[in-house]
Design a protein around this motif. Structure first.
Motif, PDB file in Angstrom:
ATOM      1  N   GLU A   5       0.865  -1.206   0.001  1.00 27.50           N
ATOM      2  CA  GLU A   5      -0.147   0.068   0.196  1.00 27.50           C
ATOM      3  C   GLU A   5       0.950   1.453  -0.035  1.00 27.50           C
ATOM      4  OE1 GLU A   5      -2.238  -2.775   3.032  1.00 27.50           O
ATOM      5  OE2 GLU A   5      -0.028  -2.257   2.584  1.00 27.50           O
ATOM      6  N   SER A   6       0.293   2.250  -0.440  1.00 24.35           N
ATOM      7  CA  SER A   6       0.980   3.660  -0.393  1.00 24.35           C
ATOM      8  C   SER A   6      -0.173   4.680  -0.534  1.00 24.35           C
ATOM      9  CB  SER A   6       2.003   3.681  -1.636  1.00 24.35           C
ATOM     10  OG  SER A   6       1.326   3.731  -2.886  1.00 24.35           O
ATOM     11  N   GLY A   7       0.378   5.912  -0.276  1.00 23.26           N
ATOM     12  CA  GLY A   7      -0.813   7.185  -0.505  1.00 23.26           C
ATOM     13  C   GLY A   7      -1.122   7.518   0.793  1.00 23.26           C
ATOM     14  N   GLY A   8      -1.008   7.000   1.832  1.00 28.50           N
ATOM     15  CA  GLY A   8      -1.517   7.605   3.135  1.00 28.50           C
ATOM     16  C   GLY A   8      -0.708   8.807   3.498  1.00 28.50           C
TER      17      GLY A   8
ATOM     18  N   TYR B  76     -10.811 -10.816  -5.735  1.00 26.26           N
ATOM     19  CA  TYR B  76     -11.305  -9.736  -4.939  1.00 26.26           C
ATOM     20  C   TYR B  76     -10.222  -9.284  -4.376  1.00 26.26           C
ATOM     21  CZ  TYR B  76     -16.006 -11.695  -5.867  1.00 26.26           C
ATOM     22  OH  TYR B  76     -17.072 -12.072  -6.467  1.00 26.26           O
ATOM     23  N   MET B  77     -10.281  -7.847  -4.374  1.00 30.58           N
ATOM     24  CA  MET B  77      -9.351  -6.952  -3.426  1.00 30.58           C
ATOM     25  C   MET B  77     -10.050  -6.081  -2.721  1.00 30.58           C
ATOM     26  SD  MET B  77      -5.902  -6.404  -5.815  1.00 30.58           S
ATOM     27  CE  MET B  77      -4.943  -5.629  -4.465  1.00 30.58           C
ATOM     28  N   ALA B  78      -9.662  -5.650  -1.502  1.00 29.20           N
ATOM     29  CA  ALA B  78     -10.509  -5.057  -0.753  1.00 29.20           C
ATOM     30  C   ALA B  78      -9.538  -4.126   0.227  1.00 29.20           C
ATOM     31  CB  ALA B  78     -11.294  -5.925   0.475  1.00 29.20           C
ATOM     32  N   TRP B  79     -10.107  -2.964   0.848  1.00 31.69           N
ATOM     33  CA  TRP B  79      -9.519  -2.146   1.617  1.00 31.69           C
ATOM     34  C   TRP B  79     -10.296  -2.194   2.900  1.00 31.69           C
ATOM     35  CZ3 TRP B  79      -5.445   0.527   0.849  1.00 31.69           C
ATOM     36  CH2 TRP B  79      -4.615   0.838  -0.430  1.00 31.69           C
ATOM     37  N   PHE B  80      -9.292  -2.465   3.936  1.00 27.24           N
ATOM     38  CA  PHE B  80     -10.158  -2.467   5.443  1.00 27.24           C
ATOM     39  C   PHE B  80      -9.421  -1.267   6.039  1.00 27.24           C
ATOM     40  CE2 PHE B  80     -12.281  -6.500   5.856  1.00 27.24           C
ATOM     41  CZ  PHE B  80     -11.839  -7.127   4.565  1.00 27.24           C
ATOM     42  N   ARG B  81      -9.834  -0.950   7.314  1.00 30.03           N
ATOM     43  CA  ARG B  81      -9.299  -0.033   8.167  1.00 30.03           C
ATOM     44  C   ARG B  81      -9.451  -0.398   9.542  1.00 30.03           C
ATOM     45  NH1 ARG B  81     -13.193   5.343   7.197  1.00 30.03           N
ATOM     46  NH2 ARG B  81     -15.015   4.444   8.104  1.00 30.03           N
TER      47      ARG B  81
ATOM     48  N   THR C 216      -9.855   8.619  10.388  1.00 26.01           N
ATOM     49  CA  THR C 216      -8.283   8.398  10.909  1.00 26.01           C
ATOM     50  C   THR C 216      -8.322   6.934  11.078  1.00 26.01           C
ATOM     51  OG1 THR C 216      -8.169  10.432  11.393  1.00 26.01           O
ATOM     52  CG2 THR C 216      -6.798   8.883  12.438  1.00 26.01           C
ATOM     53  N   ALA C 217      -7.399   6.250  10.445  1.00 25.04           N
ATOM     54  CA  ALA C 217      -7.131   4.875  10.920  1.00 25.04           C
ATOM     55  C   ALA C 217      -5.963   4.445   9.881  1.00 25.04           C
ATOM     56  CB  ALA C 217      -8.199   3.842  10.440  1.00 25.04           C
ATOM     57  N   MET C 218      -5.347   3.157  10.271  1.00 23.77           N
ATOM     58  CA  MET C 218      -4.565   2.610   9.386  1.00 23.77           C
ATOM     59  C   MET C 218      -5.510   1.727   8.225  1.00 23.77           C
ATOM     60  SD  MET C 218      -1.272   1.732   8.978  1.00 23.77           S
ATOM     61  CE  MET C 218      -0.248   1.788  10.452  1.00 23.77           C
ATOM     62  N   TYR C 219      -4.994   1.791   7.075  1.00 20.51           N
ATOM     63  CA  TYR C 219      -5.825   1.378   6.117  1.00 20.51           C
ATOM     64  C   TYR C 219      -4.985   0.150   5.342  1.00 20.51           C
ATOM     65  CZ  TYR C 219      -9.169   4.792   6.157  1.00 20.51           C
ATOM     66  OH  TYR C 219     -10.277   5.751   6.490  1.00 20.51           O
ATOM     67  N   TYR C 220      -5.658  -0.896   5.168  1.00 23.97           N
ATOM     68  CA  TYR C 220      -4.975  -2.169   4.562  1.00 23.97           C
ATOM     69  C   TYR C 220      -5.715  -2.601   3.423  1.00 23.97           C
ATOM     70  CZ  TYR C 220      -3.136  -2.551   9.483  1.00 23.97           C
ATOM     71  OH  TYR C 220      -2.389  -2.416  10.629  1.00 23.97           O
TER      72      TYR C 220
ATOM     73  N   GLY D 296      -1.485  -6.436   3.038  1.00 22.51           N
ATOM     74  CA  GLY D 296      -0.353  -5.543   3.050  1.00 22.51           C
ATOM     75  C   GLY D 296      -0.069  -4.985   4.267  1.00 22.51           C
ATOM     76  N   GLN D 297       0.919  -4.141   4.305  1.00 24.13           N
ATOM     77  CA  GLN D 297       1.452  -3.866   5.917  1.00 24.13           C
ATOM     78  C   GLN D 297       0.725  -2.644   6.188  1.00 24.13           C
ATOM     79  OE1 GLN D 297       2.701  -2.676   2.837  1.00 24.13           O
ATOM     80  NE2 GLN D 297       3.052  -0.668   2.913  1.00 24.13           N
ATOM     81  N   GLY D 298      -0.114  -1.979   5.629  1.00 27.42           N
ATOM     82  CA  GLY D 298      -0.740  -0.724   5.957  1.00 27.42           C
ATOM     83  C   GLY D 298      -0.376   0.420   5.580  1.00 27.42           C
ATOM     84  N   THR D 299      -1.045   1.199   5.643  1.00 27.28           N
ATOM     85  CA  THR D 299      -0.643   2.957   5.272  1.00 27.28           C
ATOM     86  C   THR D 299      -1.754   3.791   6.226  1.00 27.28           C
ATOM     87  OG1 THR D 299      -0.327   4.488   3.532  1.00 27.28           O
ATOM     88  CG2 THR D 299      -2.266   3.178   3.294  1.00 27.28           C
ATOM     89  N   GLN D 300      -0.994   4.818   7.053  1.00 22.04           N
ATOM     90  CA  GLN D 300      -1.604   5.595   7.947  1.00 22.04           C
ATOM     91  C   GLN D 300      -2.287   6.500   7.352  1.00 22.04           C
ATOM     92  OE1 GLN D 300      -2.197   4.956  11.214  1.00 22.04           O
ATOM     93  NE2 GLN D 300      -3.371   6.728  11.389  1.00 22.04           N
ATOM     94  N   VAL D 301      -3.709   6.931   7.628  1.00 24.09           N
ATOM     95  CA  VAL D 301      -4.404   7.924   7.265  1.00 24.09           C
ATOM     96  C   VAL D 301      -4.718   8.836   8.515  1.00 24.09           C
ATOM     97  CG1 VAL D 301      -6.543   8.856   6.207  1.00 24.09           C
ATOM     98  CG2 VAL D 301      -5.413   6.958   5.083  1.00 24.09           C
ATOM     99  N   THR D 302      -4.592   9.914   8.675  1.00 28.45           N
ATOM    100  CA  THR D 302      -4.930  10.818   9.714  1.00 28.45           C
ATOM    101  C   THR D 302      -5.685  12.289   9.290  1.00 28.45           C
ATOM    102  OG1 THR D 302      -2.726   9.926  10.911  1.00 28.45           O
ATOM    103  CG2 THR D 302      -3.808  12.187  11.766  1.00 28.45           C
ATOM    104  N   VAL D 303      -6.816  12.379   9.736  1.00 34.57           N
ATOM    105  CA  VAL D 303      -7.605  13.484   9.316  1.00 34.57           C
ATOM    106  C   VAL D 303      -7.621  14.341  10.763  1.00 34.57           C
ATOM    107  CG1 VAL D 303      -9.661  14.239   8.300  1.00 34.57           C
ATOM    108  CG2 VAL D 303      -8.741  12.043   7.684  1.00 34.57           C
ATOM    109  N   SER D 304      -7.276  15.647  10.557  1.00 32.57           N
ATOM    110  CA  SER D 304      -7.375  16.392  11.520  1.00 32.57           C
ATOM    111  C   SER D 304      -8.532  17.400  11.421  1.00 32.57           C
ATOM    112  CB  SER D 304      -5.805  17.372  11.672  1.00 32.57           C
ATOM    113  OG  SER D 304      -5.650  17.795  10.645  1.00 32.57           O
ATOM    114  N   SER D 305      -8.889  17.699  12.641  1.00 32.90           N
ATOM    115  CA  SER D 305     -10.175  18.897  12.527  1.00 32.90           C
ATOM    116  C   SER D 305      -9.792  20.026  12.446  1.00 32.90           C
ATOM    117  CB  SER D 305     -11.173  18.410  13.519  1.00 32.90           C
ATOM    118  OG  SER D 305     -10.451  18.685  15.064  1.00 32.90           O
TER     119      SER D 305
END
Length: 122
Positions: free
Chosen positions: A6-9, A33-38, A91-95, A113-122
């Motif tokens: 994964e990439s892009g977080g 099937y490929m899927a995204w989880f968080r 906000t989560a680790m996305y896999y 995958g190893q995961g990619t972090q997404v962080t959303v700030s307010s």
């Protein structure tokens, strides 16, 4: 075993956008099937969206419908997750994961995958 990367977080503010990518070493009709989880801290891993190699899609989480779009580039063995109108609760680790089964359940996916972090700030 299929390798997934994964990439892009990253970190964005509320309302921002990110596009996640997941490159698979192999993507065939054997595991179509490929899927995204968080997974957020302290919470269970949840399905976000999944796609079939033919292009059929399904969104597992009602909270992302209308904001997230899953797509694939079969020639590149790559699946994308376009995330718009991001909220702090995203906000989560996305896999990404791959499976023979088109479910939204993490137990049905056997390569991750190893995961990619997404962080959303307010």
């Amino acid at each position: 075993q299929v390798q997934l990367v994964e990439s892009g977080g990253g970190s964005v503010q509320t309302g921002g956008s990110l596009r996640l990518s997941c490159a698979a070493s192999l993507y065939t009709y054997s595991t179509p099937y490929m899927a995204w989880f968080r997974q957020a801290p302290g919470k269970e891993r949840e399905g976000v969206a999944r796609i079939h190699i033919s292009g059929g899609t399904a969104y597992c989480a009602d909270s992302v419908k209308g904001r997230f779009t899953i797509s694939r580039d079969s020639a590149k063995n790559t699946v994308y997750l376009q995330m718009n109108s991001l909220k702090p609760e995203d906000t989560a680790m996305y896999y990404c994961a791959i499976s023979s089964w088109g479910t939204c359940l993490s137990r049905d996916y056997n390569s991750w995958g190893q995961g990619t972090q997404v962080t959303v700030s307010s």
